[in-house]
Design a protein around this motif. Structure first.
Motif, short mmCIF file in Angstrom:
data_model
loop_
_atom_site.label_atom_id
_atom_site.label_comp_id
_atom_site.label_asym_id
_atom_site.label_seq_id
_atom_site.Cartn_x
_atom_site.Cartn_y
_atom_site.Cartn_z
N TYR A 132 0.80 -1.23 0.00
CA TYR A 132 0.00 0.00 0.00
C TYR A 132 0.83 1.28 0.00
O TYR A 132 0.27 2.39 0.02
CB TYR A 132 -1.01 0.00 1.16
CG TYR A 132 -0.49 0.35 2.54
CD1 TYR A 132 -0.26 1.67 2.92
CD2 TYR A 132 -0.30 -0.63 3.50
CE1 TYR A 132 0.18 1.99 4.19
CE2 TYR A 132 0.14 -0.33 4.78
CZ TYR A 132 0.37 0.99 5.12
OH TYR A 132 0.80 1.32 6.39
N GLU A 149 -6.93 7.04 -8.30
CA GLU A 149 -8.03 7.09 -7.33
C GLU A 149 -8.19 5.77 -6.59
O GLU A 149 -8.33 5.74 -5.36
CB GLU A 149 -9.33 7.44 -8.05
CG GLU A 149 -9.42 8.89 -8.53
CD GLU A 149 -10.70 9.16 -9.29
OE1 GLU A 149 -11.43 8.17 -9.58
OE2 GLU A 149 -10.97 10.32 -9.60
N LEU A 150 -8.17 4.67 -7.33
CA LEU A 150 -8.39 3.36 -6.70
C LEU A 150 -7.23 2.96 -5.80
O LEU A 150 -7.44 2.39 -4.73
CB LEU A 150 -8.64 2.31 -7.78
CG LEU A 150 -9.98 2.44 -8.52
CD1 LEU A 150 -10.06 1.46 -9.67
CD2 LEU A 150 -11.14 2.23 -7.56
N TYR A 151 -6.00 3.24 -6.25
CA TYR A 151 -4.86 2.90 -5.40
C TYR A 151 -4.84 3.77 -4.14
O TYR A 151 -4.56 3.27 -3.04
CB TYR A 151 -3.55 3.05 -6.15
CG TYR A 151 -2.36 2.61 -5.31
CD1 TYR A 151 -2.12 1.26 -5.09
CD2 TYR A 151 -1.52 3.54 -4.69
CE1 TYR A 151 -1.06 0.83 -4.30
CE2 TYR A 151 -0.45 3.12 -3.90
CZ TYR A 151 -0.23 1.78 -3.71
OH TYR A 151 0.81 1.36 -2.92
N ASP A 153 -7.37 5.05 -2.62
CA ASP A 153 -8.42 4.58 -1.72
C ASP A 153 -7.96 3.35 -0.94
O ASP A 153 -8.13 3.27 0.28
CB ASP A 153 -9.68 4.26 -2.51
CG ASP A 153 -10.84 3.86 -1.61
OD1 ASP A 153 -11.08 4.55 -0.60
OD2 ASP A 153 -11.52 2.84 -1.90
N PHE A 154 -7.34 2.40 -1.67
CA PHE A 154 -6.80 1.22 -0.98
C PHE A 154 -5.73 1.63 0.03
O PHE A 154 -5.72 1.16 1.18
CB PHE A 154 -6.21 0.25 -2.01
CG PHE A 154 -5.22 -0.72 -1.44
CD1 PHE A 154 -5.59 -1.62 -0.45
CD2 PHE A 154 -3.89 -0.72 -1.88
CE1 PHE A 154 -4.66 -2.52 0.09
CE2 PHE A 154 -2.97 -1.61 -1.36
CZ PHE A 154 -3.35 -2.50 -0.36
N GLN A 157 -7.30 3.16 3.19
CA GLN A 157 -7.93 2.16 4.05
C GLN A 157 -6.86 1.29 4.73
O GLN A 157 -6.98 0.95 5.92
CB GLN A 157 -8.87 1.28 3.23
CG GLN A 157 -10.00 2.01 2.52
CD GLN A 157 -10.99 2.65 3.47
OE1 GLN A 157 -11.04 2.32 4.66
NE2 GLN A 157 -11.77 3.57 2.97
N GLU A 220 -13.07 -3.26 4.79
CA GLU A 220 -12.90 -2.07 3.95
C GLU A 220 -11.64 -2.17 3.09
O GLU A 220 -11.65 -1.78 1.91
CB GLU A 220 -12.86 -0.83 4.82
CG GLU A 220 -14.19 -0.51 5.49
CD GLU A 220 -14.09 0.59 6.54
OE1 GLU A 220 -15.14 1.12 6.95
OE2 GLU A 220 -12.94 0.89 6.96
N SER A 224 -11.57 -2.28 -1.13
CA SER A 224 -10.80 -1.29 -1.90
C SER A 224 -9.68 -1.96 -2.71
O SER A 224 -9.41 -1.56 -3.84
CB SER A 224 -10.23 -0.22 -0.97
OG SER A 224 -9.33 -0.79 -0.03
N TYR A 225 -9.06 -2.98 -2.14
CA TYR A 225 -7.96 -3.65 -2.85
C TYR A 225 -8.49 -4.45 -4.04
O TYR A 225 -7.90 -4.43 -5.12
CB TYR A 225 -7.20 -4.56 -1.89
CG TYR A 225 -5.94 -5.15 -2.51
CD1 TYR A 225 -4.93 -4.32 -2.97
CD2 TYR A 225 -5.76 -6.54 -2.61
CE1 TYR A 225 -3.76 -4.85 -3.53
CE2 TYR A 225 -4.61 -7.06 -3.16
CZ TYR A 225 -3.62 -6.22 -3.62
OH TYR A 225 -2.47 -6.73 -4.18
N ALA A 227 -11.16 -3.77 -5.72
CA ALA A 227 -11.55 -2.80 -6.74
C ALA A 227 -10.33 -2.35 -7.53
O ALA A 227 -10.39 -2.20 -8.77
CB ALA A 227 -12.23 -1.59 -6.08
N PHE A 228 -9.22 -2.16 -6.85
CA PHE A 228 -7.96 -1.79 -7.53
C PHE A 228 -7.50 -2.90 -8.47
O PHE A 228 -7.14 -2.64 -9.62
CB PHE A 228 -6.90 -1.48 -6.47
CG PHE A 228 -5.53 -1.21 -7.02
CD1 PHE A 228 -5.30 -0.13 -7.86
CD2 PHE A 228 -4.46 -2.04 -6.69
CE1 PHE A 228 -4.02 0.12 -8.36
CE2 PHE A 228 -3.19 -1.79 -7.18
CZ PHE A 228 -2.97 -0.72 -8.01
#
Length: 238
Positions: A132, A149-151, A153-154, A157, A220, A224-225, A227-228
């Motif tokens: 992360y 954005e996705l990274y 967010d991961f 979290q 969470e 998020s992970y 989704a990435f």
């Protein structure tokens, strides 16, 4: 197909083949130019037809030609100023990921142990931290907005979970001298199966509160992970 559009989680995603988009734009452009310029004999034909009481509106032909040209120019503008820059950013991210992406499964042993046993090994913790933080370094920064954005967010979290773990997990058992891989457990002094030698309902309740928070944060992070990772598969990076 030159353009593929999908809808997921309230957002549209697309992929395209640049040469096909350019080809479509050129077809409209050349068709429009052909309609405007036409062969040298086209005006003479219009005059002859009109004199023979066949009403042909020459202006309509020019209107259609102009519309086709505008469509062609719009498609080519979209390709060269929107799709091509986006494609270059995605290709840059693919190269970065190919060189630096940790094993996509590396966070799972850490997250699984947190959920199942409320413990983890220091080697798992190190792998999770690397996963992360690696792409937050400037030399490995992403270019594509969606990937960023996705990274992020991961990473956000995961950082929150890591802070919670750092405050509530301790080396267990304590006798791990000269170990190369240390084991940590959540609040052993509140756990009857670990260091709480005498049952205390207050401590049990405190542990249940920590347990609920841990499970929430792990959930969470997993969402998020994944989704990435799903996004990386869509852009062909996995």
């Amino acid at each position: 197909m030159s353009l593929q559009i999908s809808h997921e989680n309230g957002r549209f995603h697309f992929s395209y083949k640049p040469h096909l988009v350019a080809a479509v734009g050129k077809v409209f452009l050349f068709a429009g130019l052909g309609g405007l310029l036409g062969p040298w004999w086209q005006p003479i034909l219009f005059i002859a037809l009109n004199k023979a009481n066949f009403q042909v509106d020459e202006a309509a032909n020019y209107l259609i030609g102009g519309i086709l040209i505008l469509i062609g120019l719009a498609i080519l503008t979209l390709k060269y100023f929107v799709l091509d820059p986006l494609s270059r950013k995605i290709e840059s991210d693919r190269a970065t990921l190919a060189a630096q992406l940790p094993d996509p499964a590396s966070p799972e042993p850490y997250l699984g142990n947190l959920l199942d046993d409320h413990s983890y090994w220091s080697s798992q913790d190190t792998a999770f931290h690397h996963a992360y933080t690696i792409f937050r370094q400037s030399q490995f920064a992403f270019q594509h907005k969606k990937t960023i954005e996705l990274y992020n967010d991961f990473s956000k979290q995961a950082q929150g979970l890591h802070a919670f773990v750092g405050a509530n997990f301790f080396i267990y058992p304590g006798s791990q001298y000269n170990a190369s891989d240390y084991r940590y457990a959540m609040a052993p002094h509140l756990n009857l199966d670990r260091d709480m030698t005498v049952y205390d309902p207050t401590k049990v309740q405190q542990y249940e509160v920590l347990k609920a928070e841990l499970h929430k944060r792990v959930g969470e992070v997993r969402v998020s992970y994944h989704a990435f990772l799903d996004h990386l598969r869509k852009i062909g990076a996995l």
